[in-house]
Design a protein around this motif. Sequence first.
Motif, PDB file in Angstrom:
ATOM      1  N   HIS A  57      -5.794  -3.810   7.291  1.00 14.84           N
ATOM      2  CA  HIS A  57      -5.810  -2.945   6.116  1.00 14.84           C
ATOM      3  C   HIS A  57      -5.157  -1.587   6.385  1.00 14.84           C
ATOM      4  N   PRO A  58      -3.830  -1.578   6.640  1.00 13.29           N
ATOM      5  CA  PRO A  58      -3.112  -0.310   6.842  1.00 13.29           C
ATOM      6  C   PRO A  58      -2.969   0.456   5.524  1.00 13.29           C
ATOM      7  N   ARG A  59      -3.978   1.242   5.217  1.00  9.52           N
ATOM      8  CA  ARG A  59      -4.044   1.951   3.941  1.00  9.52           C
ATOM      9  C   ARG A  59      -2.965   3.035   3.850  1.00  9.52           C
ATOM     10  N   ALA A  97       0.793  -1.232   0.000  1.00 11.62           N
ATOM     11  CA  ALA A  97       0.000   0.000   0.000  1.00 11.62           C
ATOM     12  C   ALA A  97       0.825   1.281   0.000  1.00 11.62           C
ATOM     13  N   ASN A 101      -0.868  -7.288   6.994  1.00 17.96           N
ATOM     14  CA  ASN A 101      -1.133  -6.145   7.884  1.00 17.96           C
ATOM     15  C   ASN A 101       0.095  -5.768   8.699  1.00 17.96           C
ATOM     16  N   ASN A 144      -5.405   2.066  10.160  1.00 11.96           N
ATOM     17  CA  ASN A 144      -5.942   0.757   9.783  1.00 11.96           C
ATOM     18  C   ASN A 144      -7.412   0.917   9.404  1.00 11.96           C
ATOM     19  N   SER A 177       4.102  -0.634   3.669  1.00 11.09           N
ATOM     20  CA  SER A 177       3.007  -1.373   4.310  1.00 11.09           C
ATOM     21  C   SER A 177       2.426  -2.441   3.401  1.00 11.09           C
ATOM     22  N   ASN A 178       2.024  -3.552   4.039  1.00  7.27           N
ATOM     23  CA  ASN A 178       1.251  -4.622   3.395  1.00  7.27           C
ATOM     24  C   ASN A 178      -0.112  -4.700   4.066  1.00  7.27           C
ATOM     25  N   ARG A 179      -1.162  -4.914   3.263  1.00  2.82           N
ATOM     26  CA  ARG A 179      -2.513  -5.026   3.818  1.00  2.82           C
ATOM     27  C   ARG A 179      -2.971  -6.487   3.857  1.00  2.82           C
ATOM     28  N   GLU A 180      -4.303  -6.657   3.942  1.00  4.97           N
ATOM     29  CA  GLU A 180      -4.954  -7.974   3.897  1.00  4.97           C
ATOM     30  C   GLU A 180      -4.381  -8.947   4.913  1.00  4.97           C
TER      31      GLU A 180
END
Length: 380
Positions: free
Chosen positions: A324-326, A278, A298, A341, A292-295
């Motif tokens: 979900h760290p956008r 992200a 996280n 998040n 950052s990585n989401r899903e």
Amino acid sequence: MNHFRILMLAIFVIFSGWACNTTDTSSDYFLFVGTYTSEASEGIYLYTFDTNTGTIDSIGVTKGVDNPSYLTLSEDHSNLYAVNEAADSANSTVSAFSFDKEKQELMFLNKQSSMGGAPCYISTDNKGKAVFVGNYVGGNVSLYPIRDNGTLAEATMTIQHRGNSINKNRQNSPHVHCTILSADGNHLLVTDLGTDKVYGYAFDRKTVSLDSKPAFSSAAAAGAGPRHITNHPKNSFSYLINELNGTVSAFSYQGDSLRPIQTTSTLPEGYKGPKTAADIHISPDGRFLYASNRENLNDIVIYSIDQQEGTLTKVGRQSTRGIHPRNFTIDPTGNFLLVANRKTDNIVVFKRDRENGLLESTETEIKVSQPVFLKLIPAD
């Protein structure tokens, strides 16, 4: 007597210097939070953030702002600009606000069409002359001159991208995801998740205009999905996070091109799950990069930066204590990193070790519905 006077003078100088240093290094910052308003959020939230303690205190919310998912402020912090993200171009707009530091409030000025669906990124030049907006669904970038009173004029140009790439679910058409100026301010760097390219458009400060054709472009790996790009604060390096294959690419900005240096993974060894990288930021001292990585993951991945070569070395990773760290941000002092998040409606504060770059959980966490963007500016 003379010795006594000298001693008292020395004490006075020491305490006077301490007082001056305390004043010059204020720990108080304003924290702006952009959100999605489809659930409980009411608009743009404003807090104070203390860079000594890492504590957050609420000030209020600017209501009636639809999906202010990405924000930017003018260089002097007197104006704030927000995208109003909607899937269709008819309802997607860009809003301008004035910001009064004394009253600690935003005042709506005007809005313009974003010229495309799902505007997801907004930035300004450092002279307060232009706003740049990237439309994800629209697959284009628009330029808005800023009037003397801070309002936005209509878009004077919209550059439409063409093309696609190999991921049939995500890359059937262009998807502009980031629009930032190069470190020297001469080019607008535009990432396109749909075409797997980063474009550089020449920016003319005097005429406040972009060349309609890119001066250069750099291709990512097929299916990589370029998302956000950031510039090193001291050296001529730029770093790109690729959403769809979970990688970070390092470049040397040559003034008329981006020269690839390295591409490295954001993923744990052996990981086979979804890849949805992200956001990407560099510490104020330029020594560490965070991604950052989401899903399923996280987390925030931490890299050290070689100051001569620009290459990255992974030094650790930290759970974001949410889903979900956008978006995330590093405070200007480098003491803390704050993560938004989106799917767990929380903003979490991490203490940052400035020597090794690693993150440590703190007790500070606030609840905000669907936080998407974080921005810190000095309160004084």
